[in-house]
Every structure is written in C-alpha cells, then in structure tokens.
Design a protein around this motif. Structure first.
Motif, mmCIF file in Angstrom:
data_model
loop_
_atom_site.group_PDB
_atom_site.id
_atom_site.type_symbol
_atom_site.label_atom_id
_atom_site.label_comp_id
_atom_site.label_asym_id
_atom_site.label_seq_id
_atom_site.Cartn_x
_atom_site.Cartn_y
_atom_site.Cartn_z
ATOM 1 N N ALA A 1 7.584 2.181 14.739
ATOM 2 C CA ALA A 1 6.725 2.108 15.920
ATOM 3 C C ALA A 1 5.630 1.052 15.738
ATOM 4 O O ALA A 1 5.285 0.340 16.679
ATOM 5 C CB ALA A 1 6.101 3.470 16.207
ATOM 6 N N ILE A 2 5.104 0.948 14.527
ATOM 7 C CA ILE A 2 4.078 -0.057 14.242
ATOM 8 C C ILE A 2 4.666 -1.459 14.349
ATOM 9 O O ILE A 2 4.041 -2.366 14.870
ATOM 10 C CB ILE A 2 3.453 0.183 12.849
ATOM 11 N N GLY A 3 5.887 -1.622 13.865
ATOM 12 C CA GLY A 3 6.580 -2.905 13.981
ATOM 13 C C GLY A 3 6.506 -3.731 12.712
ATOM 14 O O GLY A 3 5.768 -3.431 11.778
ATOM 15 N N PRO A 4 7.309 -4.815 12.697
ATOM 16 C CA PRO A 4 7.348 -5.677 11.513
ATOM 17 C C PRO A 4 6.051 -6.465 11.360
ATOM 18 O O PRO A 4 5.293 -6.577 12.313
ATOM 19 C CB PRO A 4 8.538 -6.594 11.792
ATOM 20 N N PRO A 5 5.853 -6.988 10.180
ATOM 21 C CA PRO A 5 6.745 -6.964 9.020
ATOM 22 C C PRO A 5 6.694 -5.607 8.326
ATOM 23 O O PRO A 5 5.645 -4.977 8.240
ATOM 24 C CB PRO A 5 6.187 -8.058 8.103
ATOM 25 N N HIS A 6 7.863 -5.188 7.861
ATOM 26 C CA HIS A 6 7.965 -3.927 7.140
ATOM 27 C C HIS A 6 7.734 -4.185 5.657
ATOM 28 O O HIS A 6 8.069 -5.254 5.146
ATOM 29 C CB HIS A 6 9.328 -3.288 7.383
ATOM 30 N N PRO A 7 7.155 -3.219 4.960
ATOM 31 C CA PRO A 7 6.823 -3.426 3.545
ATOM 32 C C PRO A 7 8.050 -3.771 2.705
ATOM 33 O O PRO A 7 9.043 -3.041 2.699
ATOM 34 C CB PRO A 7 6.240 -2.080 3.118
ATOM 35 N N ALA A 8 7.970 -4.872 1.982
ATOM 36 C CA ALA A 8 9.090 -5.344 1.169
ATOM 37 C C ALA A 8 9.441 -4.350 0.065
ATOM 38 O O ALA A 8 10.606 -4.226 -0.301
ATOM 39 C CB ALA A 8 8.757 -6.713 0.559
ATOM 40 N N ARG A 9 8.456 -3.640 -0.438
ATOM 41 C CA ARG A 9 8.755 -2.720 -1.535
ATOM 42 C C ARG A 9 9.622 -1.540 -1.102
ATOM 43 O O ARG A 9 10.163 -0.827 -1.937
ATOM 44 C CB ARG A 9 7.483 -2.270 -2.227
ATOM 45 N N LEU A 10 9.785 -1.335 0.200
ATOM 46 C CA LEU A 10 10.667 -0.259 0.685
ATOM 47 C C LEU A 10 12.128 -0.694 0.750
ATOM 48 O O LEU A 10 13.010 0.151 0.921
ATOM 49 C CB LEU A 10 10.221 0.210 2.076
ATOM 50 N N ARG A 11 12.390 -1.987 0.629
ATOM 51 C CA ARG A 11 13.752 -2.505 0.822
ATOM 52 C C ARG A 11 14.820 -1.763 0.005
ATOM 53 O O ARG A 11 15.841 -1.378 0.571
ATOM 54 C CB ARG A 11 13.810 -4.000 0.556
ATOM 55 N N PRO A 12 14.645 -1.526 -1.296
ATOM 56 C CA PRO A 12 15.691 -0.800 -2.036
ATOM 57 C C PRO A 12 15.944 0.607 -1.465
ATOM 58 O O PRO A 12 17.092 1.046 -1.372
ATOM 59 C CB PRO A 12 15.147 -0.710 -3.465
ATOM 60 N N HIS A 13 14.879 1.280 -1.066
ATOM 61 C CA HIS A 13 15.040 2.610 -0.466
ATOM 62 C C HIS A 13 15.738 2.505 0.886
ATOM 63 O O HIS A 13 16.616 3.310 1.202
ATOM 64 C CB HIS A 13 13.687 3.296 -0.293
ATOM 65 N N LEU A 14 15.348 1.508 1.673
ATOM 66 C CA LEU A 14 15.958 1.323 2.987
ATOM 67 C C LEU A 14 17.459 1.074 2.856
ATOM 68 O O LEU A 14 18.262 1.635 3.614
ATOM 69 C CB LEU A 14 15.295 0.174 3.738
ATOM 70 N N GLU A 15 17.829 0.228 1.889
ATOM 71 C CA GLU A 15 19.249 -0.067 1.678
ATOM 72 C C GLU A 15 20.007 1.201 1.293
ATOM 73 O O GLU A 15 21.112 1.446 1.787
ATOM 74 C CB GLU A 15 19.410 -1.156 0.618
#
Length: 183
Positions: free
Chosen positions: A132-146
């Motif tokens: 809801a807040i929108g990008p950019p999304h925190p890069a450190r979440l990328r492994p969890h997101l994947e």
C-alpha cells in the motif's frame, strides 16, 4: 463491528446512516463506539467526536490504532499518541502503529523500517502495508519475497477466527503480495 467499519470504506453518504452511526456510538462502549464515530467521520460527519474517542483510548490502548489510521490526515492531532506506540514492546502494536503513522502522515520513512523489521514475524500484514505504501520496497526483503512467492509449502496458519473472512487463504495472499513486490 466489521460492518460498521465497512460503512466508512464504502463511502455511502447518507443522512440516515450517519444518524445510525451516531446512535451506535452513543449506545455502545469501547471498540464499537470507536468504529462508529470513525466511520461517521470518514463519511463526512464532524471528525471531532472520533478524535475525542480515539484520544482517550490511545492513551493506553493500542487496539484502536487501525481506526486512527483510517482517518488519515484528519487524525494528525493524534500523532503524538500514535508515535508513542512505535517503540512498544509488542510487535503487533508496532506494526499497527507504523501503518497508522503512515496513513496519517503519508511519510514512509518511519513506517517502512518498522514493517521491514516485522516482515519475518508477520509477513502478510507487513507486506500488504508495504504494498500500500508503494515502491521502492526494501532490498533486504528480497530473499524472503522470493521464498514466499514461490514456495508450495504452507507458511502461515489459518486466519484468526476473530478476523474478518477473506476470499483467499492467507498463504495465497502472501504469495500474491510477495510476487507483486518482486515485480
């Protein structure tokens, strides 16, 4: 209470409905009164009663942070009370405070770090708010997101029996949120 909140979401501006919400607020204590006054304010009624009720409740009760956030910038006078919950010992309280702070101020700089820190413990609400807040999304979440976007295994328990029903199971919603954040 969920129905009363939804009236504010739906944006139906009706004099009879506003009267019913005012009656509900006067005749009920606590959370229902709060939800009714906030819904009425969101539908164009004077926000002062909602701000008064929320100010009293926020002095010691985090459970109305969501209602404060629903008022958006109208809740600016409540910001010091909301900010008091940002460093609370309870993670759920910080999560709701971060979302309310963002909805009131529109400033992502306070909410995003808190939501990022809480994403592992509470992935679905943290990710849905970050979306809801929108990008950019925190890069450190990328492994969890994947992981969350591609896993076939269950990650989340079934919805809380007290939570409003949703059309999609929690894991499906988590996969969808993670996939959208990766896009």
């Amino acid at each position: 209470m969920t129905l009363v909140r939804r009236f504010g979401d739906w944006g139906i501006r009706d004099t009879e409905l506003l009267g019913m919400l005012a009656h509900t607020a006067r005749g009920n204590p606590g959370e229902l009164a709060t939800a009714a006054t906030v819904a009425a304010a969101r539908l164009g009624a004077d926000p002062a009663p909602a701000l008064d009720v929320l100010a009293r409740r926020l002095e010691d009760d985090w459970r109305c942070l969501e209602e404060a956030g629903l008022l958006g910038p109208t809740a600016a006078p409540l910001l010091p009370l909301v900010e008091g919950f940002l460093a609370d010992d309870h993670a759920w309280t910080r999560l709701y405070a971060a979302e309310a702070h963002w909805r009131i101020t529109g400033d992502r700089s306070t909410a995003v770090p808190i939501l990022t820190d809480l994403a592992e413990a509470f992935p679905l609400p943290a990710l849905e708010t970050l979306l809801a807040i929108g990008p950019p999304h925190p890069a450190r979440l990328r492994p969890h997101l994947e992981h969350w976007a591609t896993t076939d295994r269950r990650v989340l328990p079934d919805d809380d029996i007290f939570a409003p029903p949703t059309e999609l199971p929690p894991d499906t919603r988590l996969r969808s949120a993670a996939t959208r954040m990766l896009a």
